[in-house]
Design a protein around this motif. Structure first.
Motif, short mmCIF file in Angstrom:
data_model
loop_
_atom_site.label_atom_id
_atom_site.label_comp_id
_atom_site.label_asym_id
_atom_site.label_seq_id
_atom_site.Cartn_x
_atom_site.Cartn_y
_atom_site.Cartn_z
N PHE A 16 0.66 -1.14 -0.02
CA PHE A 16 0.11 0.02 -0.13
C PHE A 16 0.78 1.31 -0.01
CE2 PHE A 16 -3.38 -2.85 1.59
CZ PHE A 16 -4.36 -2.73 0.52
N SER A 17 2.14 1.18 0.54
CA SER A 17 2.85 2.31 0.58
C SER A 17 3.24 2.62 -1.14
CB SER A 17 4.35 1.95 1.40
OG SER A 17 5.47 2.97 1.22
N LYS A 18 3.47 1.47 -1.70
CA LYS A 18 3.79 1.95 -3.21
C LYS A 18 2.61 2.40 -4.10
CE LYS A 18 5.95 -2.32 -3.56
NZ LYS A 18 6.37 -3.34 -4.44
N LYS A 19 1.56 1.28 -3.79
CA LYS A 19 0.51 1.45 -4.77
C LYS A 19 -0.31 2.87 -4.46
CE LYS A 19 -2.07 -0.36 -8.02
NZ LYS A 19 -1.48 -0.58 -9.18
N LEU A 20 -0.41 3.43 -3.20
CA LEU A 20 -1.00 4.55 -2.87
C LEU A 20 -0.40 5.80 -3.45
CD1 LEU A 20 -2.42 3.86 0.86
CD2 LEU A 20 -3.72 3.83 -1.45
N ARG A 21 1.06 5.37 -3.42
CA ARG A 21 1.76 6.80 -4.37
C ARG A 21 1.08 6.69 -5.94
NH1 ARG A 21 6.54 5.09 -1.89
NH2 ARG A 21 7.06 4.03 -3.71
N GLU A 22 0.98 5.76 -6.42
CA GLU A 22 0.27 5.70 -7.90
C GLU A 22 -0.99 6.27 -7.92
OE1 GLU A 22 -1.27 2.50 -10.95
OE2 GLU A 22 0.29 1.81 -9.65
N VAL A 23 -1.75 5.66 -6.57
CA VAL A 23 -3.28 6.33 -6.81
C VAL A 23 -3.15 7.83 -6.34
CG1 VAL A 23 -5.25 6.31 -5.56
CG2 VAL A 23 -4.16 4.00 -6.25
N ASN A 24 -2.30 8.20 -5.75
CA ASN A 24 -2.31 9.58 -5.28
C ASN A 24 -1.84 10.41 -6.37
OD1 ASN A 24 -3.27 9.35 -2.75
ND2 ASN A 24 -1.25 9.06 -1.98
N LEU A 25 -0.90 10.06 -7.43
CA LEU A 25 -0.64 10.67 -8.68
C LEU A 25 -1.72 10.87 -9.51
CD1 LEU A 25 2.98 9.37 -9.05
CD2 LEU A 25 2.44 11.57 -8.65
N LEU A 26 -2.54 9.75 -9.71
CA LEU A 26 -3.69 9.89 -10.50
C LEU A 26 -4.89 11.00 -10.15
CD1 LEU A 26 -4.14 5.76 -11.09
CD2 LEU A 26 -3.39 7.66 -12.75
N ILE A 27 -4.90 10.66 -8.77
CA ILE A 27 -5.83 12.08 -7.98
C ILE A 27 -5.37 13.17 -8.43
CG2 ILE A 27 -6.77 12.73 -5.89
CD1 ILE A 27 -6.88 9.99 -4.99
N ALA A 28 -3.88 13.64 -8.21
CA ALA A 28 -3.28 14.86 -8.33
C ALA A 28 -3.26 15.47 -9.69
CB ALA A 28 -1.81 14.78 -8.02
N SER A 29 -3.50 14.40 -10.84
CA SER A 29 -3.41 14.61 -12.03
C SER A 29 -4.97 14.95 -12.61
CB SER A 29 -2.89 13.54 -12.96
OG SER A 29 -3.77 12.13 -12.84
N GLY A 30 -5.93 14.59 -11.68
CA GLY A 30 -7.23 15.18 -11.91
C GLY A 30 -8.28 13.92 -12.33
N LYS A 31 -7.79 12.59 -11.89
CA LYS A 31 -8.47 11.71 -12.16
C LYS A 31 -9.33 11.46 -10.99
CE LYS A 31 -6.67 9.99 -15.82
NZ LYS A 31 -7.34 9.89 -17.20
N PRO A 32 -10.63 11.00 -11.07
CA PRO A 32 -11.71 11.09 -9.90
C PRO A 32 -11.53 9.60 -9.31
CG PRO A 32 -12.80 10.78 -11.87
CD PRO A 32 -11.24 11.02 -12.30
N VAL A 33 -10.39 9.03 -8.70
CA VAL A 33 -10.07 7.80 -8.31
C VAL A 33 -10.98 7.60 -6.95
CG1 VAL A 33 -8.64 6.15 -7.33
CG2 VAL A 33 -8.01 7.75 -9.19
#
Length: 381
Positions: A16-33
């Protein structure tokens, strides 16, 4: 370049430490995750708990170092909690050790009892930290497989056929995470007998007993269990206090004393205000659990609909903070959740992070608002 310790070569960064970085980058780019991956409660703790930590800030000595064993009132509250809800009598002075989260306890227990080369029985599927901590202390993980056909209970007959001479600790986790399986009437009794026969310390990791469950159980309720068992518990899920980091290990004084030797060399006590809040949480009436579970029941009903929309099946009798769902045949869990994340902006946990027996399964968290769950269903449909 300074070489890292060899122990780091045995483990990876927590999923989750790794995967949430990916998820947070998607959110920061505007993706409605919509994050249905991690079990971090989004609900508020009881109001009396919040008030207790606020009031505690003004107490004399609140900002000093605290005792390594926690406030006497906190240990007393833990014993009262275990007596009221599990019918397990404990000594507040000798059989209770507050922890900064039960995850901390996994490391403390392992450091107190494991030498290099010792064997550790670890459930597959199971909480990944059991394996990583075992490797970090130089012990050897020995996986015992759980499967749906046996309702995710350990097959002790199969374990009896193995060489258990090096095994010192067995991790169990009921109610089970990630599957939500409830312990059978006999499994704790059988585990205690197994531990006594083979001189193994069994540790039941028990943070999910009160989520969507009317029958909380403790392995320490079995006669003679304290001889060979410890239990970890936590306020994170039960009282929506995950970020507070409050847990406990309970059991016989001989075990608690040894764990304290490790713990007292690794921290300087839990913050006073947090302890005062934890005391109030542990005094909550059963009305708190009823109110909490009414919310989770509505969410679970929606997650079941989401699982059905993804052509998954699930066990309606499972309990806890997650829904463990079986994928259609021949679909790989990690590939599938990446596809769902890409196409629908929904993050779901692949069963494989909990072990090879998690292949073909995915896990949904109930820590999301109903509006988000309804939106996730709409996206998939």
């Amino acid at each position: 370049m300074i070489e890292v310790a060899k122990r780091l070569n045995t483990v990876e960064e927590y999923y989750f430490s790794k995967k949430l970085r990916e998820v947070n980058l998607l959110i920061a780019s505007g993706k409605p995750v919509i994050n249905l991956g991690i079990g971090s409660p989004d609900l508020q703790p009881p109001q009396r708990v919040v008030e207790a930590i606020q009031n505690g800030l003004m107490d004399a000595g609140a900002h000093k170092y605290q005792g390594y064993q926690g406030l006497p009132e906190l240990r007393q509250a833990i014993t009262g909690f275990y007596k009221d809800h599990f019918n397990v009598p404990l000594s507040a002075n000798t059989e209770v050790l507050p922890l900064m989260g039960s995850k901390e306890g996994i490391m403390h227990i392992s450091m107190a009892y494991l030498n290099e080369g010792d064997g550790v029985l670890i459930p597959n599927p199971g909480y990944p930290t059991y394996q990583s901590v075992t490797k970090l202390v130089g012990a050897e993980p020995i996986f015992y497989e759980l499967d749906q056909a046996n309702n995710w209970m350990p097959n002790l007959e199969a374990l009896e056929k193995q060489d258990l001479s090096r095994v010192k600790i067995m991790w169990v986790n009921y109610p089970h995470m990630p599957t939500g399986a409830q312990p059978t009437k006999t499994v704790f009794k059988d585990l205690v007998a197994f531990a006594k026969k083979h001189n193994i310390l069994i540790v039941n990791d028990n943070p999910y007993s009160f989520i969507l469950n009317d029958n909380p159980q403790s392995i320490l309720s079995v006669p003679g269990a304290k001889d060979v068992c410890l239990e970890l518990n936590s306020l994170s899920k039960t009282f929506n206090m995950a970020g507070w980091r409050v847990g406990m290990v309970v059991g016989d004084n001989k075990y608690i004393t040894n764990i304290l030797k490790v713990k007292s060399n690794m921290d300087s006590g839990m913050f006073y205000g947090i302890q005062k809040g934890a005391i109030e949480a542990l005094k909550c009436s059963k009305m708190w659990f009823s109110t909490l579970n009414s919310v989770y029941k509505k969410r679970r009903d929606l997650v079941w609909k989401l699982a059905e929309a993804l052509n998954c099946t699930y066990n309606e009798n499972a309990i806890g903070l997650f829904v463990w769902a079986k994928l259609p045949e021949h679909i790989k869990a990690e590939e599938y959740i990446d596809l769902i994340l890409k196409e629908h902006n929904i993050f779901i946990t692949p069963g494989t992070i909990f072990g090879s027996q998690g292949e073909g399964y995915i896990r949904f968290s109930l820590c999301a608002q109903e509006d988000d769950l309804e939106e996730a269903i709409a996206r998939v449909k």
